[in-house]
Write a protein that holds these residues in place. Structure first.
Motif, PDB file in Angstrom:
ATOM      1  N   ALA A   1      52.441  29.332   5.936  1.00 36.06           N
ATOM      2  CA  ALA A   1      51.712  30.596   5.829  1.00 36.06           C
ATOM      3  C   ALA A   1      50.934  30.727   4.523  1.00 36.06           C
ATOM      4  CB  ALA A   1      52.681  31.770   5.973  1.00 36.06           C
ATOM      5  N   VAL A   2      51.452  30.153   3.434  1.00 33.05           N
ATOM      6  CA  VAL A   2      50.853  30.471   2.128  1.00 33.05           C
ATOM      7  C   VAL A   2      50.268  29.280   1.378  1.00 33.05           C
ATOM      8  CG1 VAL A   2      52.523  32.346   1.889  1.00 33.05           C
ATOM      9  CG2 VAL A   2      52.995  30.158   0.768  1.00 33.05           C
ATOM     10  N   THR A   3      50.527  28.049   1.801  1.00 35.57           N
ATOM     11  CA  THR A   3      50.186  26.888   0.977  1.00 35.57           C
ATOM     12  C   THR A   3      48.708  26.814   0.617  1.00 35.57           C
ATOM     13  OG1 THR A   3      52.016  25.589   1.877  1.00 35.57           O
ATOM     14  CG2 THR A   3      50.213  24.380   0.858  1.00 35.57           C
ATOM     15  N   VAL A   4      47.831  26.882   1.629  1.00 33.47           N
ATOM     16  CA  VAL A   4      46.404  26.712   1.359  1.00 33.47           C
ATOM     17  C   VAL A   4      45.889  27.806   0.426  1.00 33.47           C
ATOM     18  CG1 VAL A   4      44.111  26.690   2.385  1.00 33.47           C
ATOM     19  CG2 VAL A   4      45.979  25.469   3.507  1.00 33.47           C
ATOM     20  N   LEU A   5      46.286  29.050   0.686  1.00 34.39           N
ATOM     21  CA  LEU A   5      45.833  30.147  -0.168  1.00 34.39           C
ATOM     22  C   LEU A   5      46.448  30.056  -1.563  1.00 34.39           C
ATOM     23  CD1 LEU A   5      45.838  33.139   2.340  1.00 34.39           C
ATOM     24  CD2 LEU A   5      43.906  31.774   1.538  1.00 34.39           C
ATOM     25  N   PHE A   6      47.662  29.562  -1.663  1.00 37.82           N
ATOM     26  CA  PHE A   6      48.280  29.350  -2.977  1.00 37.82           C
ATOM     27  C   PHE A   6      47.476  28.335  -3.775  1.00 37.82           C
ATOM     28  CE2 PHE A   6      51.354  26.952  -5.638  1.00 37.82           C
ATOM     29  CZ  PHE A   6      51.689  27.963  -6.530  1.00 37.82           C
ATOM     30  N   PHE A   7      47.063  27.249  -3.101  1.00 39.51           N
ATOM     31  CA  PHE A   7      46.255  26.241  -3.779  1.00 39.51           C
ATOM     32  C   PHE A   7      44.934  26.812  -4.273  1.00 39.51           C
ATOM     33  CE2 PHE A   7      48.242  22.488  -1.266  1.00 39.51           C
ATOM     34  CZ  PHE A   7      49.314  22.459  -2.145  1.00 39.51           C
TER      35      PHE A   7
ATOM     36  N   SER B   1      56.988  32.413   8.539  1.00 39.55           N
ATOM     37  CA  SER B   1      55.631  32.918   8.342  1.00 39.55           C
ATOM     38  C   SER B   1      55.646  34.409   8.023  1.00 39.55           C
ATOM     39  CB  SER B   1      54.788  32.656   9.591  1.00 39.55           C
ATOM     40  OG  SER B   1      54.664  31.266   9.820  1.00 39.55           O
ATOM     41  N   GLY B   2      56.601  35.136   8.628  1.00 36.97           N
ATOM     42  CA  GLY B   2      56.747  36.562   8.312  1.00 36.97           C
ATOM     43  C   GLY B   2      57.122  36.779   6.867  1.00 36.97           C
ATOM     44  N   PHE B   3      58.023  35.945   6.335  1.00 39.84           N
ATOM     45  CA  PHE B   3      58.363  36.043   4.914  1.00 39.84           C
ATOM     46  C   PHE B   3      57.158  35.696   4.053  1.00 39.84           C
ATOM     47  CE2 PHE B   3      62.887  35.244   6.325  1.00 39.84           C
ATOM     48  CZ  PHE B   3      63.335  36.509   5.981  1.00 39.84           C
ATOM     49  N   GLY B   4      56.410  34.682   4.483  1.00 39.78           N
ATOM     50  CA  GLY B   4      55.222  34.299   3.732  1.00 39.78           C
ATOM     51  C   GLY B   4      54.204  35.411   3.669  1.00 39.78           C
ATOM     52  N   ALA B   5      54.179  36.254   4.699  1.00 37.00           N
ATOM     53  CA  ALA B   5      53.225  37.365   4.723  1.00 37.00           C
ATOM     54  C   ALA B   5      53.479  38.350   3.587  1.00 37.00           C
ATOM     55  CB  ALA B   5      53.316  38.092   6.065  1.00 37.00           C
TER      56      ALA B   5
ATOM     57  N   SER C   1      61.744  30.485  -2.965  1.00 36.92           N
ATOM     58  CA  SER C   1      62.767  30.869  -1.986  1.00 36.92           C
ATOM     59  C   SER C   1      62.684  29.993  -0.748  1.00 36.92           C
ATOM     60  CB  SER C   1      62.594  32.342  -1.601  1.00 36.92           C
ATOM     61  OG  SER C   1      62.715  33.182  -2.731  1.00 36.92           O
ATOM     62  N   GLY C   2      61.456  29.716  -0.271  1.00 38.87           N
ATOM     63  CA  GLY C   2      61.291  28.856   0.890  1.00 38.87           C
ATOM     64  C   GLY C   2      61.809  27.457   0.643  1.00 38.87           C
TER      65      GLY C   2
END
Length: 444
Positions: free
Chosen positions: A52-58, A173-177, A194-195
């Motif tokens: 859920a978050v990897t690309v946006l984190f990068f 993915s819900g946690f990533g949101a 946490s993940g």
């Protein structure tokens, strides 16, 4: 419906169909599957966070360009190719359960370390290590499944695990949101750490597995003793030569199966890469439809994967369902193409119909691939065979964005037709392998 053969139990003919939860619960009576399900459920929640978050984190937090993020993900996939092969090779030589535990635990630590990445180099190193360890763990788990279940139960076990995987990734993915909603660097790093820890904790249930899932000792295989107790060197040497002959690299049929399955496996790239680009660049459908299609895909996989996988330990059945998957994928490609230029609401309906066909192609192709990958493998070298098969899928994942971009995204309708032809050709090839295997005497 129950998870066993209804013909084997007269009482089952009068038992009403059970819910998905009930069917999954009945499967957990097997201690091996119970341990694998527990490990998968926890670790894949952690993986779902990263999806859920990897690309946006990068791009938004670390500050990588889109090109740099693509390089990081591509190199990670490339390391996964090597990891798939090495993980299977090791699982034939050491304890598969201990290796799986170690790979999962270390992979989780690498994912948690993403929270401390601050530039391109650190992200590249961590992604490479993570992809390498995750693929090694996947191959060793496949070896566990090959040895831990009777032939008619292996595909069922894979189907149950895939169902659990989809549910867990959705939860993750819900946690990533949470991080996406807050948008702060601190939120991203806390959620990522946490993940990663969840992935590491997911390795603990693997310690409950017994040595029955490990490969036979190579020393026991090679040290052939005479009645006096001394080692028969000639027989031991012959045993070693036989071990080497059983390598998957000496099995052209299995190598071809792995290559064709890798080609068909590019359908995952169509869903993850091609469809979002097609929607945003060529159709009038809103971007939110990408999420809607993901929900449709996940729901159908959860509901039908276990049911669709029944009987595919029979190579004839596995070949037939793969052929059906090929035709469904042809239909999905052509229907995706038709969404271009239509009014928004019509395009949405067309895209959903295409995703339904695509998802059933995915479900059936996976069921067929699992059955054939187990049944056509040499059981003595189960780890090596599963490693080669997993390596094929990793290569397909690596190639799929390039192929999809060079066909559908570049040439539109004609490109989608090219993709359809590629998938159909791969399905026909797999079907022919299954058909010939069913008609021949097993080679081992």
């Amino acid at each position: 419906m129950t998870s066993h053969d209804p013909g084997s139990d007269p009482a089952s003919r009068t038992t009403p169909p059970r819910s998905l939860v009930a069917r999954l619960a009945s499967s957990l009576a097997d201690p091996v599957l119970r341990a694998l399900v527990a490990a998968t459920a926890v670790s894949r929640v952690g993986r779902g966070v990263f999806f859920a978050v990897t690309v946006l984190f990068f791009t938004q937090i670390i500050g990588l360009s889109a090109a740099q993020a693509a390089v990081v993900l591509a190199v990670s996939s490339g390391c996964g190719v090597l990891g798939s092969l090495l993980g299977g090779w090791l699982a034939d030589r050491w304890s598969a359960r201990r290796l799986s535990f170690a790979f999962e635990a270390l992979g989780g630590v690498m994912l948690a370390a993403y929270a401390f990445a601050g530039d391109f180099v650190s992200a590249l190193v961590l992604a490479s290590l993570s992809g390498f360890l995750d693929s090694m763990g996947h191959s060793s788990r496949s070896a566990i499944i090959a040895r831990g279940f009777a032939p008619e139960r292996r595909v069922h076990a894979r189907a149950v695990l895939r169902t659990v995987t989809n549910v867990s990734i959705a939860v993750g993915s819900g946690f990533g949101a949470i991080a996406l909603a807050l948008g702060t660097p601190e939120a991203y790093r806390i959620v990522i750490a946490s993940g990663g820890l969840l992935c590491a904790l997911g390795s603990l249930p693997l310690l409950r597995l017994t040595s029955a899932v490990d490969a036979p000792s190579r020393t026991a295989l090679h040290d052939v003793r005479t009645e006096t107790g001394s080692i028969d060197t000639d027989a031991a040497s012959a045993s070693r030569r036989d071990w080497n002959r059983r390598s998957p690299w000496r099995d052209p049929r299995y190598l071809l199966l792995s290559a064709l399955s890798a080609v068909f496996g590019m359908q995952f790239g169509v869903a993850e890469f091609g469809v979002p680009l097609w929607i945003t660049e060529y159709t009038e459908a809103p971007e939110v439809v990408v999420s809607v299609l993901l929900i449709v895909n996940t729901t159908l996989v959860v509901l039908f994967q276990v049911r669709a996988s029944r009987g595919t330990h029979d190579v004839r059945v596995a070949g037939r369902v793969t052929m059906i998957a090929g035709w469904l994928m042809v239909g999905a490609c052509l229907v995706y193409a038709l969404a271009a230029g239509l009014p928004a609401w019509v395009a949405i309906v067309v895209l959903v119909c295409a995703m339904v066909a695509h998802t059933f192609a995915e479900i059936l192709s996976q069921a067929g691939a699992w059955g054939l990958s187990f049944e056509l493998a040499d059981p003595v070298r189960a780890g090596a065979y599963q490693g080669v098969f997993g390596m094929g899928f990793s290569l397909g994942a690596l190639a799929s964005p390039i192929v999809v971009n060079a066909t559908a995204i570049t040439y539109g309708l004609a490109g989608w037709g090219m993709l359809a032809a590629i998938f159909l050709a791969a399905a026909i090839g797999i079907w022919m392998i299954a058909r010939r295997a069913a008609a021949s005497v097993p080679s081992f």
